[in-house]
Design a protein around this motif. Structure first.
Motif, PDB file in Angstrom:
ATOM      1  N   ALA A 205      -0.719   9.885 -11.865  1.00  0.00           N
ATOM      2  CA  ALA A 205      -1.740   9.708 -12.893  1.00  0.00           C
ATOM      3  C   ALA A 205      -3.092  10.180 -12.361  1.00  0.00           C
ATOM      4  N   ALA A 206      -3.978  10.509 -13.275  1.00  0.00           N
ATOM      5  CA  ALA A 206      -5.312  10.968 -12.903  1.00  0.00           C
ATOM      6  C   ALA A 206      -6.223   9.785 -12.582  1.00  0.00           C
ATOM      7  N   GLY A 207      -7.253  10.051 -11.813  1.00  0.00           N
ATOM      8  CA  GLY A 207      -8.278   9.050 -11.523  1.00  0.00           C
ATOM      9  C   GLY A 207      -8.019   8.280 -10.244  1.00  0.00           C
ATOM     10  N   GLU A 208      -8.905   7.374  -9.978  1.00  0.00           N
ATOM     11  CA  GLU A 208      -8.823   6.548  -8.775  1.00  0.00           C
ATOM     12  C   GLU A 208      -7.892   5.357  -9.019  1.00  0.00           C
ATOM     13  N   TRP A 209      -6.953   5.165  -8.112  1.00  0.00           N
ATOM     14  CA  TRP A 209      -5.996   4.067  -8.209  1.00  0.00           C
ATOM     15  C   TRP A 209      -6.058   3.214  -6.960  1.00  0.00           C
ATOM     16  N   ILE A 210      -5.678   1.949  -7.124  1.00  0.00           N
ATOM     17  CA  ILE A 210      -5.692   0.984  -6.029  1.00  0.00           C
ATOM     18  C   ILE A 210      -4.266   0.517  -5.780  1.00  0.00           C
ATOM     19  N   GLY A 211      -3.809   0.619  -4.530  1.00  0.00           N
ATOM     20  CA  GLY A 211      -2.514   0.080  -4.143  1.00  0.00           C
ATOM     21  C   GLY A 211      -2.715  -1.335  -3.642  1.00  0.00           C
ATOM     22  N   VAL A 212      -1.992  -2.271  -4.224  1.00  0.00           N
ATOM     23  CA  VAL A 212      -2.158  -3.690  -3.879  1.00  0.00           C
ATOM     24  C   VAL A 212      -0.839  -4.260  -3.376  1.00  0.00           C
ATOM     25  N   GLU A 213      -0.888  -4.913  -2.232  1.00  0.00           N
ATOM     26  CA  GLU A 213       0.267  -5.650  -1.718  1.00  0.00           C
ATOM     27  C   GLU A 213       0.167  -7.075  -2.254  1.00  0.00           C
ATOM     28  N   MET A 214       1.125  -7.457  -3.077  1.00  0.00           N
ATOM     29  CA  MET A 214       1.119  -8.788  -3.675  1.00  0.00           C
ATOM     30  C   MET A 214       1.636  -9.806  -2.670  1.00  0.00           C
ATOM     31  N   LEU A 215       0.978 -10.941  -2.586  1.00  0.00           N
ATOM     32  CA  LEU A 215       1.329 -11.951  -1.591  1.00  0.00           C
ATOM     33  C   LEU A 215       2.540 -12.780  -1.982  1.00  0.00           C
ATOM     34  N   GLU A 216       2.853 -12.852  -3.265  1.00  0.00           N
ATOM     35  CA  GLU A 216       3.959 -13.686  -3.734  1.00  0.00           C
ATOM     36  C   GLU A 216       5.173 -12.866  -4.164  1.00  0.00           C
TER      37      GLU A 216
END
Length: 93
Positions: free
Chosen positions: A68-79
């Motif tokens: 996808a276009a644009g700035e993306w954030i990769g997040v590691e979920m804690l649960e």
């Protein structure tokens, strides 16, 4: 883009995340695209504790993605409430 346990990773747009303002330990390294240190607006940065859909996570990747276009954030979920393990469309992030 980042490495985490299976089903503990998500990608989100910056506006979808709420910052707790707390830095956490850095995540695992990968051979994938290099992450930026912080978002374009400076509101989010690597290692920051955030909430996505009301669930706790940690920012592990910031930047462009191939899906996808644009700035993306990769997040590691804690649960373990994520979707993948830090990869998307076969590319490790």
């Amino acid at each position: 883009y980042f490495v985490c346990k299976p089903k503990c990773g998500v990608f989100a747009k910056p506006a979808q995340l709420l910052s707790s303002g707390v830095d956490t330990a850095a995540g695992g390294a990968s051979k994938a695209p290099v992450s930026k240190d912080k978002t374009a607006d400076g509101r989010l940065w690597l290692g920051l504790a955030v909430k996505w859909n009301g669930k706790q996570g940690v920012v592990r990747y910031i930047g462009d993605v191939n899906f996808a276009a644009g700035e993306w954030i990769g997040v590691e979920m804690l649960e373990g409430k994520g979707i993948h393990s830090g990869d998307a469309l076969g590319l490790p992030y």
